[in-house]
Design a protein around this motif. Structure first.
Motif, PDB file in Angstrom:
ATOM      1  N   SER A   2       0.883  -1.130  -0.012  1.00  0.00           N
ATOM      2  CA  SER A   2       0.042  -0.039  -0.077  1.00  0.00           C
ATOM      3  C   SER A   2       1.009   1.376  -0.143  1.00  0.00           C
ATOM      4  O   SER A   2       0.484   2.361  -0.751  1.00  0.00           O
ATOM      5  CB  SER A   2      -0.954   0.031   1.114  1.00  0.00           C
ATOM      6  N   GLU A   3       2.071   1.038   0.840  1.00  0.00           N
ATOM      7  CA  GLU A   3       2.562   2.470   0.792  1.00  0.00           C
ATOM      8  C   GLU A   3       3.394   2.571  -0.535  1.00  0.00           C
ATOM      9  O   GLU A   3       3.831   3.879  -1.027  1.00  0.00           O
ATOM     10  CB  GLU A   3       3.891   2.079   1.704  1.00  0.00           C
ATOM     11  N   ILE A   4       3.916   1.633  -1.291  1.00  0.00           N
ATOM     12  CA  ILE A   4       4.601   1.597  -2.617  1.00  0.00           C
ATOM     13  C   ILE A   4       3.484   2.095  -3.570  1.00  0.00           C
ATOM     14  O   ILE A   4       3.586   3.155  -4.513  1.00  0.00           O
ATOM     15  CB  ILE A   4       5.255   0.391  -2.914  1.00  0.00           C
ATOM     16  N   ILE A   5       2.291   1.939  -3.411  1.00  0.00           N
ATOM     17  CA  ILE A   5       1.130   2.246  -4.359  1.00  0.00           C
ATOM     18  C   ILE A   5       1.080   3.657  -3.917  1.00  0.00           C
ATOM     19  O   ILE A   5       0.986   4.375  -5.160  1.00  0.00           O
ATOM     20  CB  ILE A   5      -0.087   1.556  -4.107  1.00  0.00           C
ATOM     21  N   VAL A   6       0.858   3.972  -3.028  1.00  0.00           N
ATOM     22  CA  VAL A   6       0.708   5.566  -2.662  1.00  0.00           C
ATOM     23  C   VAL A   6       1.842   6.451  -3.120  1.00  0.00           C
ATOM     24  O   VAL A   6       1.567   7.442  -3.828  1.00  0.00           O
ATOM     25  CB  VAL A   6       0.425   5.876  -1.052  1.00  0.00           C
ATOM     26  N   GLU A   7       2.856   5.913  -2.796  1.00  0.00           N
ATOM     27  CA  GLU A   7       4.291   6.460  -3.310  1.00  0.00           C
ATOM     28  C   GLU A   7       4.361   6.908  -4.792  1.00  0.00           C
ATOM     29  O   GLU A   7       4.531   7.888  -5.421  1.00  0.00           O
ATOM     30  CB  GLU A   7       5.348   5.990  -2.761  1.00  0.00           C
ATOM     31  N   LEU A   8       3.903   5.691  -5.538  1.00  0.00           N
ATOM     32  CA  LEU A   8       3.888   5.514  -6.962  1.00  0.00           C
ATOM     33  C   LEU A   8       2.943   6.718  -7.568  1.00  0.00           C
ATOM     34  O   LEU A   8       3.084   7.411  -8.397  1.00  0.00           O
ATOM     35  CB  LEU A   8       3.496   4.292  -7.456  1.00  0.00           C
ATOM     36  N   PHE A   9       1.571   6.795  -7.008  1.00  0.00           N
ATOM     37  CA  PHE A   9       0.636   7.447  -7.506  1.00  0.00           C
ATOM     38  C   PHE A   9       0.995   9.121  -7.139  1.00  0.00           C
ATOM     39  O   PHE A   9       0.667   9.927  -8.071  1.00  0.00           O
ATOM     40  CB  PHE A   9      -0.895   7.132  -6.731  1.00  0.00           C
ATOM     41  N   GLN A  10       1.567   9.249  -5.926  1.00  0.00           N
ATOM     42  CA  GLN A  10       1.722  10.851  -5.578  1.00  0.00           C
ATOM     43  C   GLN A  10       3.053  10.982  -6.611  1.00  0.00           C
ATOM     44  O   GLN A  10       3.212  12.252  -6.998  1.00  0.00           O
ATOM     45  CB  GLN A  10       2.543  10.749  -4.131  1.00  0.00           C
TER      46      GLN A  10
END
Length: 125
Positions: free
Chosen positions: A98-106
């Motif tokens: 989830s942290e990776i996904i959030v960082e990717l989207f940001q």
């Protein structure tokens, strides 16, 4: 592009998503523009992180591998499958994907919005 740390096979890696990583992951998936890459990422439905498809998990594994290699400026001793094994099955931090996904989207959001495409980070679940 704040970045985050992941532990794969007992070694920690810094991950930052920027142009170098996006261009490399684009080549892995044969996407020639940020728009094409954004549409591909959107199709993976990463916002539904509770039940990721195998294709989405493979993408995240490749993304971590490419990002680690870009940061180190050398090949890493693991494959995308090792990332999934470490983060999904062996890690005590079950929120890392989830942290990776959030960082990717940001990191990706300003690029996609500048091309007039939908931002997967703002899409409703």
């Amino acid at each position: 592009m704040a970045g985050l740390r992941v532990k794969i096979e007992k070694k920690s890696y810094n991950l930052k998503f920027g142009y170098g990583v996006f261009s490399r992951i684009g080549r892995v998936y044969k996407k020639a523009t940020f728009g094409e890459l954004g549409a591909f990422i959107d199709g993976l439905e990463l916002a539904n992180s509770e039940d990721l498809k195998f294709e989405a998990l493979d993408f995240l594994g490749n993304l971590v591998k490419v990002s680690a290699e870009y940061e180190l400026k050398e090949d890493v001793p693991f494959e995308a499958e090792d990332v999934i094994q470490s983060l999904l099955f062996e890690s005590k931090d079950k929120e890392k994907f989830s942290e990776i996904i959030v960082e990717l989207f940001q990191s990706f959001a300003p690029l996609v919005e500048s091309e007039g495409k939908a931002n997967p980070a703002t899409r409703k679940k």
